[in-house]
Design an enzyme around this catalytic site. Structure first.
Site, PDB file in Angstrom:
ATOM      1  N   ASP A  60       0.878  -1.177   0.000  1.00 52.35           N
ATOM      2  CA  ASP A  60       0.000   0.000   0.000  1.00 52.35           C
ATOM      3  C   ASP A  60       0.913   1.224   0.000  1.00 52.35           C
ATOM      4  O   ASP A  60       1.687   1.421   0.946  1.00 52.35           O
ATOM      5  CB  ASP A  60      -0.885  -0.020   1.263  1.00 52.35           C
ATOM      6  CG  ASP A  60      -1.762   1.224   1.367  1.00 52.35           C
ATOM      7  OD1 ASP A  60      -2.599   1.274   2.284  1.00 52.35           O
ATOM      8  OD2 ASP A  60      -1.598   2.148   0.525  1.00 52.35           O
ATOM      9  N   SER A 127      -4.492  11.931 -17.086  1.00 51.14           N
ATOM     10  CA  SER A 127      -5.747  11.716 -17.801  1.00 51.14           C
ATOM     11  C   SER A 127      -6.172  12.972 -18.549  1.00 51.14           C
ATOM     12  O   SER A 127      -5.907  14.089 -18.116  1.00 51.14           O
ATOM     13  CB  SER A 127      -6.838  11.327 -16.789  1.00 51.14           C
ATOM     14  OG  SER A 127      -8.118  11.366 -17.382  1.00 51.14           O
ATOM     15  N   TYR A 152     -11.452  13.114  -8.429  1.00 51.79           N
ATOM     16  CA  TYR A 152     -10.526  12.218  -9.155  1.00 51.79           C
ATOM     17  C   TYR A 152      -9.680  13.044 -10.133  1.00 51.79           C
ATOM     18  O   TYR A 152      -8.459  12.988 -10.116  1.00 51.79           O
ATOM     19  CB  TYR A 152     -11.296  11.134  -9.921  1.00 51.79           C
ATOM     20  CG  TYR A 152     -10.475  10.530 -11.036  1.00 51.79           C
ATOM     21  CD1 TYR A 152     -10.654  10.946 -12.343  1.00 51.79           C
ATOM     22  CD2 TYR A 152      -9.493   9.604 -10.761  1.00 51.79           C
ATOM     23  CE1 TYR A 152      -9.863  10.436 -13.363  1.00 51.79           C
ATOM     24  CE2 TYR A 152      -8.701   9.082 -11.768  1.00 51.79           C
ATOM     25  CZ  TYR A 152      -8.895   9.506 -13.077  1.00 51.79           C
ATOM     26  OH  TYR A 152      -8.110   9.006 -14.076  1.00 51.79           O
ATOM     27  N   LYS A 156      -5.410  14.146 -10.323  1.00 54.94           N
ATOM     28  CA  LYS A 156      -4.512  14.016 -11.470  1.00 54.94           C
ATOM     29  C   LYS A 156      -3.802  15.352 -11.735  1.00 54.94           C
ATOM     30  O   LYS A 156      -2.602  15.409 -11.983  1.00 54.94           O
ATOM     31  CB  LYS A 156      -5.277  13.577 -12.727  1.00 54.94           C
ATOM     32  CG  LYS A 156      -5.805  12.150 -12.674  1.00 54.94           C
ATOM     33  CD  LYS A 156      -4.678  11.142 -12.517  1.00 54.94           C
ATOM     34  CE  LYS A 156      -5.179   9.710 -12.490  1.00 54.94           C
ATOM     35  NZ  LYS A 156      -4.107   8.728 -12.256  1.00 54.94           N
ATOM     36  N   TYR A 179      -4.000  10.074 -20.644  1.00 50.56           N
ATOM     37  CA  TYR A 179      -4.745   9.060 -21.400  1.00 50.56           C
ATOM     38  C   TYR A 179      -6.082   9.640 -21.855  1.00 50.56           C
ATOM     39  O   TYR A 179      -6.717  10.373 -21.093  1.00 50.56           O
ATOM     40  CB  TYR A 179      -5.115   7.873 -20.530  1.00 50.56           C
ATOM     41  CG  TYR A 179      -4.029   7.221 -19.752  1.00 50.56           C
ATOM     42  CD1 TYR A 179      -4.358   6.403 -18.685  1.00 50.56           C
ATOM     43  CD2 TYR A 179      -2.685   7.372 -20.064  1.00 50.56           C
ATOM     44  CE1 TYR A 179      -3.385   5.766 -17.934  1.00 50.56           C
ATOM     45  CE2 TYR A 179      -1.702   6.751 -19.324  1.00 50.56           C
ATOM     46  CZ  TYR A 179      -2.058   5.958 -18.265  1.00 50.56           C
ATOM     47  OH  TYR A 179      -1.098   5.323 -17.513  1.00 50.56           O
TER      48      TYR A 179
END
Ligand code: WQD
Length: 344
Positions: A60, A127, A152, A156, A179
């Site tokens: 982790d 992303s 989220y 990034k 991506y």
């Protein structure tokens, strides 16, 4: 050539495909993963595909002593490809603190360990979400990063900034890969996307509907300002994406990066609507999909596809697989999962 590469999140969807490409390119990938969104069975399936069992340890990234122990036990790490993060957009809206903690503390711990153990090279899984709804399409890396539409997406953006600022003032060298929409599965049909629970993303929902796990696919909105009223995305085959990661980490290991932190779009440069994706799936597989329109999904960007010139020129990389091959490979993988490949 120093060839040990730590792959965080290496039993995940893009991580596992990248491990295979690293092995094929002469690198030695070392997988660390907390298995919160993947299965250790993936290590066996990678081994079946390449014949080489990668090092794997359940780690982790938020457990700094555990991560330090791993770095201590594995010397001469040439670079890190960092995938490990929570990545469900909708879930991040309902659990923001878990997303900020996991995604940011994980990166910070990783960078601290890299500095302590003289590992200078990081490739970061970013992303196209950072662009929001671009003002111009196709979107280039020079487009402004917009206010994130989810925690989220914000993790990034913040992660890219952490890497950027650290790389200016230390020996760290980073490449952030933005991506677009990764879909499809490895040609062997032995690994692919492994959504746990109800899929958020379009293509796993399509294949689960086609296999009968879901009754009907819901198409979120048909009143967008697009030719057929549905959202447009730049779908990219996960294997093309994986190959780009090998090129990127090699660029850093060989010292060919031109700036301490570089950013590249990873897409095909072509956008397809939801309806075009559905029709391509049906034509390619011969399976008729049960679907219906519903309201728009909050947070969805109307249309986005990549300008891939920078990656084409600087990385010498270009996506090769088309939407039909993406859909065909996704369907093969869904059928293999239904046949029990993960239980065999
Ligand atoms: C694509 C299109 C939906 C499901 C997200 C993340 C992005 C990246 C990829 C991690 C949209 C429509 C979807 C369904 C539908 N993830 N859709 N019915 O939202 O473009 O991108 O996943 O890096 O960061 O934001 O992908 O596959 O969820 O949606 O109509 O059941 O399909 O509305 O237009 P998205 P997606």
């Amino acid at each position: 050539m120093a060839n040990k590469i730590i792959v965080t999140g290496g039993t995940g969807y893009i991580g596992s495909h990248t491990v295979i490409e690293l092995q094929k390119s002469g690198f030695e990938p070392l997988i660390i993963d907390d298995l919160s969104n993947s299965s250790p069975k993936i290590v066996d399936l990678i081994t079946r595909i390449t014949g080489v069992k990668p090092v794997f340890e359940k780690v982790d990234l938020c457990d700094l002593p555990m991560l330090q122990k791993f770095f201590k036990e594995h010397h001469g790490i040439a670079g890190v490809i960092h995938f490990a993060a929570f990545k469900a957009v909708g879930e991040s809206v309902t659990q923001p603190l878990q997303y900020y903690h996991n995604n940011l503390v994980g990166l910070l711990n990783l960078l601290v360990c890299m500095a302590s153990y003289d590992t200078a090279n990081i490739v970061f899984s970013s992303s196209c979400t950072v662009y929001g709804q671009p003002d111009q399409l196709p979107v280039t890396e020079r487009a402004p990063v917009k206010q994130a539409m989810s925690p989220y997406g914000n993790t990034k953006q913040i992660s890219e900034e952490i890497i950027h600022d650290t790389a200016q003032k230390s020996s760290l060298k980073g490449i952030s890969l933005r991506y677009f929409n990764p879909i499809g599965a490895h040609e062997s049909g032995l690994i692919g996307e492994l959504p746990i629970g109800v899929p958020d993303n379009l293509v796993p929902y399509i294949t689960q509907t086609a296999i009968g796990k879901r009754d009907k696919l819901t198409v979120f909105g048909n009143d967008y300002n697009t030719p057929d009223g549905t959202c447009i995305r730049d779908y990219i085959h996960v294997c093309d994406l994986a190959k780009a990661h090998v090129v990127a980490v090699k660029r850093l290991v060989d010292g060919e990066n031109e700036k301490p932190h570089e950013i590249f779009n990873l897409g095909t440069g072509t956008g397809y609507s939801v309806l075009e994706a559905i029709r391509t799936f049906e034509k390619t597989t011969g399976v008729k999909l049960n679907w219906a329109f519903s309201d728009r999904r909050p947070g969805d960007v109307e249309q986005v596809w990549a300008d891939t010139t920078l990656a084409n020129i600087k990385l010498g990389w270009k996506a090769e697989k088309g939407l039909k091959e993406m859909m065909a490979s996704a369907w093969e993988w869904e059928k293999n999962m239904a046949a029990g490949i993960l239980q065999s």
